[in-house]
Design a protein around this motif. Sequence first.
Motif, mmCIF file in Angstrom:
data_model
loop_
_atom_site.group_PDB
_atom_site.id
_atom_site.type_symbol
_atom_site.label_atom_id
_atom_site.label_comp_id
_atom_site.label_asym_id
_atom_site.label_seq_id
_atom_site.Cartn_x
_atom_site.Cartn_y
_atom_site.Cartn_z
ATOM 1 N N GLY A 80 16.343 -0.766 11.203
ATOM 2 C CA GLY A 80 15.226 -0.198 11.938
ATOM 3 C C GLY A 80 15.674 0.466 13.219
ATOM 4 N N LEU A 81 14.683 0.866 14.016
ATOM 5 C CA LEU A 81 14.934 1.515 15.297
ATOM 6 C C LEU A 81 14.279 0.733 16.409
ATOM 7 C CD1 LEU A 81 13.974 5.177 14.307
ATOM 8 C CD2 LEU A 81 16.273 4.233 14.501
ATOM 9 N N ALA A 82 15.032 0.499 17.491
ATOM 10 C CA ALA A 82 14.490 -0.101 18.702
ATOM 11 C C ALA A 82 14.241 1.039 19.682
ATOM 12 C CB ALA A 82 15.461 -1.116 19.279
ATOM 13 N N LEU A 120 0.814 -1.215 0.000
ATOM 14 C CA LEU A 120 0.000 0.000 0.000
ATOM 15 C C LEU A 120 0.850 1.268 0.000
ATOM 16 C CD1 LEU A 120 -2.762 -1.040 2.549
ATOM 17 C CD2 LEU A 120 -3.012 -0.780 0.072
ATOM 18 N N GLY A 121 2.169 1.124 0.045
ATOM 19 C CA GLY A 121 3.049 2.279 0.006
ATOM 20 C C GLY A 121 3.415 2.850 1.360
ATOM 21 N N VAL A 122 3.130 2.126 2.430
ATOM 22 C CA VAL A 122 3.502 2.587 3.766
ATOM 23 C C VAL A 122 5.021 2.608 3.869
ATOM 24 C CG1 VAL A 122 3.408 1.987 6.220
ATOM 25 C CG2 VAL A 122 1.374 1.746 4.787
ATOM 26 N N ARG A 123 5.587 3.675 4.416
ATOM 27 C CA ARG A 123 7.037 3.821 4.498
ATOM 28 C C ARG A 123 7.579 3.651 5.904
ATOM 29 N NH1 ARG A 123 7.629 1.852 0.556
ATOM 30 N NH2 ARG A 123 9.823 1.989 1.018
ATOM 31 N N ILE A 124 6.716 3.713 6.929
ATOM 32 C CA ILE A 124 7.133 3.537 8.322
ATOM 33 C C ILE A 124 6.155 2.577 8.992
ATOM 34 C CG2 ILE A 124 7.534 4.664 10.549
ATOM 35 C CD1 ILE A 124 8.015 7.264 8.980
ATOM 36 N N GLY A 138 12.689 -0.865 1.678
ATOM 37 C CA GLY A 138 12.989 0.467 2.181
ATOM 38 C C GLY A 138 12.049 1.000 3.238
ATOM 39 N N VAL A 139 11.251 0.134 3.846
ATOM 40 C CA VAL A 139 10.342 0.563 4.905
ATOM 41 C C VAL A 139 11.148 0.745 6.187
ATOM 42 C CG1 VAL A 139 8.352 -0.112 6.319
ATOM 43 C CG2 VAL A 139 8.378 -0.623 3.873
#
Length: 75
Positions: A67-69, A6-10, A36-37
Motif C-alpha cells: 500500500g501507500l502511506a 463489491l469489486g472496489v480496487r482502491i 489485489g486492492v
Amino acid sequence: MKLDTLGVRIVNMSFGENEQEKPILRDAIRMAEADGVLLIAAAGNSAADVAYPAADLQPPGGGPSYGLAVGATDV
C-alpha cells in the motif's frame, strides 16, 4: 471485507492511531491486499512516528509494500 466483495480496487484509510490496529482490522487489510486492492493510509501530520495502519504498509527491512502511506505538511 465488504468493499472487496463489491469489486472496489482502491481503499483510502484516512484515520490513524499511535497503537497497532485491532486484529479484525489487520485481518481485513491483509485480505484486501491478498485480493489485489490498493490500500492508502494516512501517515499522520505531525513530527511523531508514522501512525497505524500506515506504519504496517511498509514491512521492516524494505520488503515489498502492499500500500501507500500518505502524509501532509503545512510548510
